[in-house]
Every structure is written in structure tokens, then in C-alpha cells.
Design a protein around this motif. Structure first.
Motif: not given
Length: 267
Positions: A23-30, A59-72
Motif C-alpha cells: 500500500w502506498t499513498g497519502h492517508d488522510t486518516d494518518a 492512494a490519493l495523489e501518489t505517483a508510483t512507478a512500476l518498471q519491468s515487474s510482474a503481477f501473477y
């Protein structure tokens, strides 16, 4: 924070909330008020489960970068009649965020929510008010009730280039993509043998729904997709303004009407 994660494997993790793998992002409750910019390079997300975002939740205005990754085989496992659009993003869920996803593979991810009439959205990726950039990605054998590979809604405007969608299934509609009040730009993409399983709603490869949907599709190929209405593409409602240029539609099949395309919008 903005961590860089390289050559790591996230396997068999389970979250009672969102983001089975991460989980990555800006948590308004934290206490955190700074949007994250996490980077994942050459990582694998396998068989993780969460309410939304079985593999990863942005979550909320994140700019996550995913490079050469796999989701299975990641799963968005939320099932409830009280939350109509929950159980989304078997691999990745983007909530008001703008990830960059390059040269990644999504295979066998699912969002099977059967507890809600509109749940189970985006077998691989779900986005709400998000503007992801995807290039060089493959989506194979992902499953959801709506949008077997991807589902975008509420003014999401993804840029999708050189991606391949093969054998994805939308149980109700949108075997490959479901765009609801969203305007993706697709360039040089291929949709091969995607399908819907239900006989009601159509769009073996892609569905464009609602007045805010204005997809621009250029140099794309649609081959062997199957559905009831629009074997490849179903444009729903008169205020959908879809644009297709230099595309190939070949060998698509509709059990009711529109072998390649069924439209009640502007094309």
C-alpha cells in the motif's frame, strides 16, 4: 516516504484492508500528508489478496512507478452488497493517483466480487479519477465481472501504448477494458481473444460507457474477440464519443449484433 524497491518478491500476503502486497499513498486518516512516489523495479507480486488492490494499492495523489515487474494471480477479494464498486483491481488499484507502469506483465489476476451487482471491477487494474501511463505491458487471462483486464471510471484518462490484451474475461461486460465516463488514449495496442461470458452487455475487448467517455484509439488491432453486442467494441449511449483511426478489426464474433463493433454513440 518514497522508497525504491528492486528485485523483490511479494508472495502470499493478505491484507484485511486494501493492498494485499503493498500500500502506498497519502492517508488522510494518518499523520502523513506528503504524497508518496514509491518505485518498484523488477519485482514480482504473486498470489496476494486484499479488499481492493490485491497486489498493490495506490492512494490519493501518489505517483508510483512500476518498471519491468510482474503481477501473477493476485485477488481483490472484497465482497459486499453495500459497496457497489469495491473488490477492484486484482493486481493494482489506483485511487486519485497517477502511476507510471512500464514493461510490466499482468497474468491471472482477478476481481470476482459476487456480493454486489456492480462489484468485481478491473481484473488486473482499477482506476478512479486516475491518469496512469502504461507502455509495453501485457495483460493475459485476467478476470473480473466488469473489465477483465482494466476498469477506469470518473474522469480517468489513461495513456496506454504498445500494450497487449490476450484472453481476458469480463463476466458481465468489457472483456479487456471497461471505460466509464473516462477517456483513455490507446496507441498501437492489440486485443486478442478477449471475451465476455454473460449474454447481456457486450464488448469482448472494450466497453465505452457514459457521457464522459471519449476514447481515442489509434493503430490498434482487434482480433478474435467474442461477446453478445460488439464482439470487439461496445459503445454505449448516444453521448459516448469514441474515435478510432487506422485500426484493424478481424475475426471478432457477436452472438447478437455488431460482429466487430456495436454503437449507440458517436464513432
Amino acid at each position: 516516504g518514497s522508497p525504491t524497491v528492486s528485485r523483490c518478491t511479494f508472495q502470499g500476503n493478505v491484507s484485511a484492508g486494501n493492498g494485499g502486497g503493498a500500500w502506498t499513498g497519502h492517508d488522510t486518516d494518518a499523520t502523513c500528508t506528503v504524497p508518496s512516489a514509491a518505485s518498484f523495479e523488477n519485482c514480482q507480486f504473486m498470489s496476494n489478496e486484499g479488499f481492493n488492490g490485491g497486489g498493490l494499492y495506490n492512494a490519493l495523489e501518489t505517483a508510483t512507478a512500476l518498471q519491468s515487474s510482474a503481477f501473477y494471480a493476485n485477488i481483490a477479494n472484497f465482497a459486499s452488497s453495500g459497496f457497489p464498486y469495491y473488490g477492484g483491481g486484482g493486481a493494482v488499484y489506483s485511487d486519485h493517483s497517477h502511476p507510471t507502469i512500464m514493461n510490466c506483465e499482468f497474468q491471472g489476476n482477478s476481481a470476482p466480487n459476487v456480493g454486489s451487482p456492480f462489484g468485481g471491477v478491473g481484473g488486473a487494474i482499477f482506476g478512479v479519477e486516475s491518469n496512469p501511463i502504461l507502455s509495453g505491458c501485457t495483460f493475459a487471462e485476467n478476470f473480473a465481472r466488469y473489465g477483465g483486464a482494466m476498469y477506469h471510471r470518473e474522469n480517468s484518462n489513461p495513456l496506454i501504448t504498445d500494450c497487449t490484451f490476450t484472453g481476458n474475461i469480463g463476466l458481465i461486460t468489457g472483456g479487456g477494458l471497461y471505460n466509464s465516463d473516462s477517456s483513455p488514449v490507446l496507441t498501437s495496442c492489440s486485443f486478442l481473444a478477449n471475451r465476455t461470458a454473460d449474454d447481456c452487455c457486450g464488448g469482448g475487448a472494450m466497453v465505452n460507457y457514459g457521457g464522459g467517455s471519449q476514447p481515442l484509439v489509434t493503430n490498434c488491432t482487434f482480433i478474435g474477440n467474442v461477446s453478445s453486442y460488439g464482439g470487439a467494441v461496445h459503445n454505449v449511449y448516444t453521448n459516448v464519443e469514441a474515435r478510432y483511426s487506422h485500426c484493424l478489426f478481424m475475426g471478432n464474433v457477436a452472438s447478437k449484433r455488431g460482429g466487430a463493433m456495436n454503437s449507440s454513440g458517436v464513432v
